[in-house]
Design a protein around this motif. Structure first.
Motif, PDB file in Angstrom:
ATOM      1  N   PHE A  67      25.059  41.389  30.825  1.00  0.00           N
ATOM      2  CA  PHE A  67      26.183  40.803  31.719  1.00  0.00           C
ATOM      3  C   PHE A  67      26.093  41.522  33.102  1.00  0.00           C
ATOM      4  O   PHE A  67      26.474  41.283  34.095  1.00  0.00           O
ATOM      5  CB  PHE A  67      27.673  40.526  31.367  1.00  0.00           C
ATOM      6  N   THR A  68      25.654  42.995  33.138  1.00  0.00           N
ATOM      7  CA  THR A  68      25.854  43.762  34.322  1.00  0.00           C
ATOM      8  C   THR A  68      24.404  44.157  34.523  1.00  0.00           C
ATOM      9  O   THR A  68      23.218  43.677  33.850  1.00  0.00           O
ATOM     10  CB  THR A  68      26.315  44.960  33.925  1.00  0.00           C
ATOM     11  N   GLY A  69      24.051  44.642  35.650  1.00  0.00           N
ATOM     12  CA  GLY A  69      22.912  45.196  36.324  1.00  0.00           C
ATOM     13  C   GLY A  69      22.104  44.073  36.692  1.00  0.00           C
ATOM     14  O   GLY A  69      22.534  42.947  37.352  1.00  0.00           O
ATOM     15  N   ASP A  70      20.985  43.764  36.402  1.00  0.00           N
ATOM     16  CA  ASP A  70      20.000  42.663  36.578  1.00  0.00           C
ATOM     17  C   ASP A  70      20.485  41.101  36.108  1.00  0.00           C
ATOM     18  O   ASP A  70      20.175  40.275  36.173  1.00  0.00           O
ATOM     19  CB  ASP A  70      18.616  42.909  36.371  1.00  0.00           C
ATOM     20  N   ALA A  71      21.282  41.656  34.778  1.00  0.00           N
ATOM     21  CA  ALA A  71      21.735  40.506  33.847  1.00  0.00           C
ATOM     22  C   ALA A  71      20.663  39.449  33.618  1.00  0.00           C
ATOM     23  O   ALA A  71      20.758  38.300  33.547  1.00  0.00           O
ATOM     24  CB  ALA A  71      22.817  39.662  34.678  1.00  0.00           C
ATOM     25  N   GLU A  72      19.715  40.267  33.120  1.00  0.00           N
ATOM     26  CA  GLU A  72      18.439  39.433  32.612  1.00  0.00           C
ATOM     27  C   GLU A  72      17.842  40.172  31.240  1.00  0.00           C
ATOM     28  O   GLU A  72      17.902  41.402  31.266  1.00  0.00           O
ATOM     29  CB  GLU A  72      17.427  39.137  33.704  1.00  0.00           C
ATOM     30  N   TRP A  73      17.146  39.309  30.702  1.00  0.00           N
ATOM     31  CA  TRP A  73      16.138  39.702  29.297  1.00  0.00           C
ATOM     32  C   TRP A  73      14.997  39.322  29.926  1.00  0.00           C
ATOM     33  O   TRP A  73      14.633  37.961  30.222  1.00  0.00           O
ATOM     34  CB  TRP A  73      16.656  39.145  28.064  1.00  0.00           C
ATOM     35  N   LYS A  74      13.803  40.244  29.754  1.00  0.00           N
ATOM     36  CA  LYS A  74      12.502  39.886  30.314  1.00  0.00           C
ATOM     37  C   LYS A  74      11.591  40.541  29.238  1.00  0.00           C
ATOM     38  O   LYS A  74      11.741  41.672  28.711  1.00  0.00           O
ATOM     39  CB  LYS A  74      12.309  40.584  31.445  1.00  0.00           C
ATOM     40  N   ILE A  75      10.415  39.829  29.104  1.00  0.00           N
ATOM     41  CA  ILE A  75       9.310  40.297  28.213  1.00  0.00           C
ATOM     42  C   ILE A  75       8.066  39.619  28.762  1.00  0.00           C
ATOM     43  O   ILE A  75       7.746  38.705  29.273  1.00  0.00           O
ATOM     44  CB  ILE A  75       9.643  39.720  26.772  1.00  0.00           C
ATOM     45  N   ASN A  76       6.972  40.567  28.615  1.00  0.00           N
ATOM     46  CA  ASN A  76       5.620  40.282  29.312  1.00  0.00           C
ATOM     47  C   ASN A  76       4.747  40.165  27.761  1.00  0.00           C
ATOM     48  O   ASN A  76       4.532  40.988  27.096  1.00  0.00           O
ATOM     49  CB  ASN A  76       5.065  41.150  30.175  1.00  0.00           C
ATOM     50  N   THR A  77       4.214  38.929  27.855  1.00  0.00           N
ATOM     51  CA  THR A  77       3.411  38.828  26.427  1.00  0.00           C
ATOM     52  C   THR A  77       2.167  39.066  26.720  1.00  0.00           C
ATOM     53  O   THR A  77       0.997  39.053  25.672  1.00  0.00           O
ATOM     54  CB  THR A  77       3.179  37.312  25.888  1.00  0.00           C
ATOM     55  N   GLY A  78       1.719  39.567  27.674  1.00  0.00           N
ATOM     56  CA  GLY A  78      -0.001  39.871  28.065  1.00  0.00           C
ATOM     57  C   GLY A  78      -0.496  38.597  28.347  1.00  0.00           C
ATOM     58  O   GLY A  78      -1.529  38.721  29.241  1.00  0.00           O
ATOM     59  N   VAL A  79      -0.055  37.476  28.414  1.00  0.00           N
ATOM     60  CA  VAL A  79      -0.422  36.173  28.991  1.00  0.00           C
ATOM     61  C   VAL A  79       0.354  35.603  30.044  1.00  0.00           C
ATOM     62  O   VAL A  79      -0.049  35.410  31.000  1.00  0.00           O
ATOM     63  CB  VAL A  79      -0.662  35.257  27.976  1.00  0.00           C
ATOM     64  N   ARG A  80       1.638  35.756  29.961  1.00  0.00           N
ATOM     65  CA  ARG A  80       2.723  35.330  30.925  1.00  0.00           C
ATOM     66  C   ARG A  80       3.912  36.349  30.722  1.00  0.00           C
ATOM     67  O   ARG A  80       4.158  36.779  29.802  1.00  0.00           O
ATOM     68  CB  ARG A  80       3.028  33.785  30.756  1.00  0.00           C
ATOM     69  N   GLU A  81       4.623  36.065  31.873  1.00  0.00           N
ATOM     70  CA  GLU A  81       6.004  36.870  31.815  1.00  0.00           C
ATOM     71  C   GLU A  81       7.080  35.710  31.213  1.00  0.00           C
ATOM     72  O   GLU A  81       7.344  34.537  31.889  1.00  0.00           O
ATOM     73  CB  GLU A  81       6.524  37.389  32.931  1.00  0.00           C
TER      74      GLU A  81
END
Length: 475
Positions: A336-350
């Motif tokens: 909920f704070t900061g960038d307030a996001e979850w992110k992952i890079n699969t090697g093919v796409r983000e």
């Protein structure tokens, strides 16, 4: 002696007289019979000349008649030969002319139809010949067209890596004069290495108060611009899915799709992307169908699955977050704070899930494929009263309002919503009515929320359907 001689002479005289008398008598009866004899004699003589002329009369008649048909009926001369009696010759001349008269008549009849069938047979023969030649070239190009078509379609999504992602950029320090956020694009297009600055109307990409302020959207793709946009779904916009499922297709046409309580359907099915939805609902007494809402969405691509659900709650509270997010079956936390996001890079796409409001609102981004704005909401008391849903008091029926923005969809895309993005698509729903319905439950129903299989689904992946994730409420 003398007397004897006289007596003998007298007897001789008598005998001679008697002989004469007998001869006379013999001649007399002959004279009486002769009158009868001459009667038959003339009778025989009279008819004899009569038949003679009769024979002479018919003789000349057949003679000239025989000369005319002589070349044609040779056997006809044989027929009168076995007839010896003249009586048979009488009927012979009568049928003879009858037979001769019809014979010349059929001869011209046969000559007339003979020329007519000949041209008739010649006309149909050329007709089928061109017909066979026409269809022969048509199937050949038809087969050639679809073969090259799929090849470029498959090539398009493959070369769309992170480099072409619209959000492929690095954050830079805000503008020292205005305080607006800035980003430097890393895409290989015309926007490569360019720095984009957010407008003064929306200086932040992720404003905390999303309901009041628009967010800055930095596009490092073909547009290469920074614009202000609402970061929440627009239920009247293209690609939206809200309420008792009401869609607005890629063609701009609004329609309803009822589905069914506890069932799963393919919203989008393409060669490299599949999006399914899980329906919840309720059927009031006396109703023939369920009232339904979309409670969960799964996004399948490459070999990965991203799942988002709205948790079941008894009473709704805006301050309580009901979002559940899972990546390949494992629950993830969206801060909920900061960038307030979850992110992952699969090697093919983000892949990213970022909060666009304090609770229950997110933006899901799958690089090069789709961007989804999602908001979890309850069925309000106003809606329940207006539609007579007759919902139980211990369930708020939390569901999603969503809006999809797609990239690189193929021309053969399928799904309840996906097919509306086809080139030249014409919606079959009735226009101008309050609730135009779209069918297709049997074509787009899937065995589960995470299954890519349906009658018309075309998603291609090595991925095998996983079991329903824990925490997904099947109701």
């Amino acid at each position: 002696m003398g007397k004897s001689f006289i007596l003998v002479a007298f007897l001789l005289i008598l005998v001679s007289i008697g002989a004469t008398t007998v001869g006379a008598d013999d001649n007399k009866p002959d004279d009486k019979k002769t009158p009868a004899a001459p009667a038959p004699a003339p009778k025989y003589q009279k008819p004899a000349p009569a038949p003679a002329p009769k024979e002479e009369k018919p003789a000349p008649t057949p003679a000239p008649k025989e000369e005319k048909p002589a070349p044609t009926p040779a056997p006809k001369e044989e027929k009168p030969k076995p007839a010896p009696a003249p009586k048979e010759e009488k009927p012979a001349p009568t049928p003879a002319p009858k037979e001769e008269k019809p014979k010349p008549a059929p001869a011209p009849k046969e000559e007339k139809p003979a020329p007519t069938p000949a041209p008739k047979e010649e006309k149909p023969k050329p007709a089928p010949a061109p017909k066979e030649e026409k269809p022969a070239p048509t199937p050949a190009p038809k087969e050639e067209k679809p073969k090259p078509a799929p090849a470029p379609k498959e090539e398009k999504p493959k070369p769309s890596p992170v480099d072409e992602d619209t959000t492929n950029y690095d954050d830079e320090t805000p503008d020292p004069k205005t305080g607006s956020e800035r980003a430097k694009c890393k895409s290989k297009g015309a926007c490569n290495k360019k720095t984009l600055t957010c407008p003064a109307e929306c200086p932040e990409r992720k404003p905390k108060k999303n309901k009041k302020n628009k967010g800055c959207f930095i596009h490092c793709g073909s547009k290469c611009e920074a614009t202000c946009k609402w970061r929440r779904p627009q239920c009247n916009g293209y690609g939206s899915l809200c309420y008792d499922p009401r869609f607005v297709g890629g063609d701009g046409v609004m329609f309803y799709f009822h589905g069914g309580k506890g069932r799963d359907f393919a919203l989008v099915s393409d060669t490299n992307l599949q999006i399914n939805a899980h329906f919840i609902g309720n059927r009031p007494n006396g109703r023939k169908r369920d009232y339904t809402w979309v409670q969960s969405i799964s996004i399948m691509f490459d070999t990965d699955i991203l799942l988002l659900s709205a948790k079941k709650v008894q009473q709704w509270d805006d301050s309580v977050d009901v979002l559940l997010v899972k990546w390949n079956g494992q629950q993830v936390n969206v801060p909920f704070t900061g960038d307030a996001e979850w992110k992952i890079n699969t090697g093919v796409r983000e892949v990213a899930v970022e909060r666009t409001d304090e609770t229950n609102t997110v933006r899901v981004t799958v690089g090069g494929l789709v961007e989804i704005d999602m908001k979890a909401v309850p069925v309000t008391k106003e809606d329940e009263k207006a539609h007579n849903y007759q919902l139980p008091s211990n369930d708020a029926f939390a569901h999603f309002e969503t809006q999809f923005k797609f990239s690189n969809l193929s021309d053969n895309v399928e799904g309840i919503l996906g097919k509306t993005y086809r080139p030249g698509y014409v919606s079959p729903v009735k226009r101008g009515i309050a609730m135009p319905l779209m069918g297709g439950e049997d074509k787009y129903e899937t065995p589960s929320l995470t299954s890519p299989r349906c009658k018309l689904c075309i998603f291609q992946s090595n991925y095998e359907s996983a079991p329903p994730a824990n925490g997904l409420f099947q109701y």
